[in-house]
Scaffold this motif. Structure first.
Motif, short mmCIF file in Angstrom:
data_model
loop_
_atom_site.label_atom_id
_atom_site.label_comp_id
_atom_site.label_asym_id
_atom_site.label_seq_id
_atom_site.Cartn_x
_atom_site.Cartn_y
_atom_site.Cartn_z
N TYR A 239 -0.07 16.45 2.46
CA TYR A 239 0.05 17.23 1.27
C TYR A 239 -1.17 17.88 0.88
CZ TYR A 239 4.39 14.32 -0.02
OH TYR A 239 5.46 13.84 -0.05
N SER A 240 -1.09 18.86 -0.02
CA SER A 240 -2.28 19.46 -0.40
C SER A 240 -3.16 18.64 -0.97
CB SER A 240 -2.24 20.70 -0.97
OG SER A 240 -1.66 20.37 -2.36
N SER A 241 -4.54 18.82 -0.96
CA SER A 241 -5.49 18.13 -1.60
C SER A 241 -5.36 18.38 -3.14
CB SER A 241 -6.91 18.64 -1.44
OG SER A 241 -7.23 18.35 -0.10
N LYS A 242 -4.75 19.27 -3.92
CA LYS A 242 -4.52 19.65 -5.19
C LYS A 242 -3.51 18.66 -5.55
CE LYS A 242 -3.82 23.17 -8.45
NZ LYS A 242 -3.54 24.48 -8.65
N ASP A 243 -2.24 18.35 -4.66
CA ASP A 243 -1.38 17.41 -5.08
C ASP A 243 -1.83 16.15 -5.19
OD1 ASP A 243 0.47 19.73 -5.17
OD2 ASP A 243 1.15 19.30 -3.08
#
Length: 137
Positions: A116-120
């Motif tokens: 998953y992206s770091s933002k998620d």
């Protein structure tokens, strides 16, 4: 002058070695019973309040299963993202615990087999920490 003002009003977002949970006894105690857990897919937080004077306010353990990621580099990437997100948002938990004079041990467990992206991940960690604060209040 600006630098001095900035340093006085800025909280340091660090994650020191002392804040890492590495005691086998405490880890067994955390997972054997008496702990509470909250899911926010792809993460789960397992936490337990403790009264151990030698521990910092919050001690954290991060676990990514070999079952989900066979290569250590992939597991390390996920752990790095979780550590970074926790480092940024741990003040949500620390501020509450220091005002109530409590200590906590936490384990973040990765539940999925994809990235998953770091933002998620940051969003999930922030949500889990806010829910934890609500539960222990």
């Amino acid at each position: 002058m600006y630098l001095i003002f900035y340093m006085e009003n800025h909280k340091r977002h660090t994650l020191s070695k002392k804040e890492r949970l590495n005691s086998v006894n405490l880890i067994e105690k955390l997972f054997s019973g008496g702990s509470k857990s909250l899911p926010a897919f792809p993460l789960r937080i397992v936490y337990m309040l403790t009264d151990n004077d030698e521990l910092p306010i919050a001690s954290v353990l991060i676990s990514v299963s070999k079952k989900h990621f066979k290569h250590a580099t992939k597991r390390n990437r996920i752990k790095r993202q979780i550590r970074e997100a926790y480092r940024k948002y741990k003040y949500l938990l620390i501020d509450h615990l220091s005002s109530t004079n409590q200590k906590i041990i936490i384990a973040f467990i990765w539940l999925d087999n994809k990235f998953y992206s770091s933002k998620d991940i940051e969003g999930k960690i922030k949500k889990l920490l806010q829910l934890t604060v609500e539960r222990i209040s």
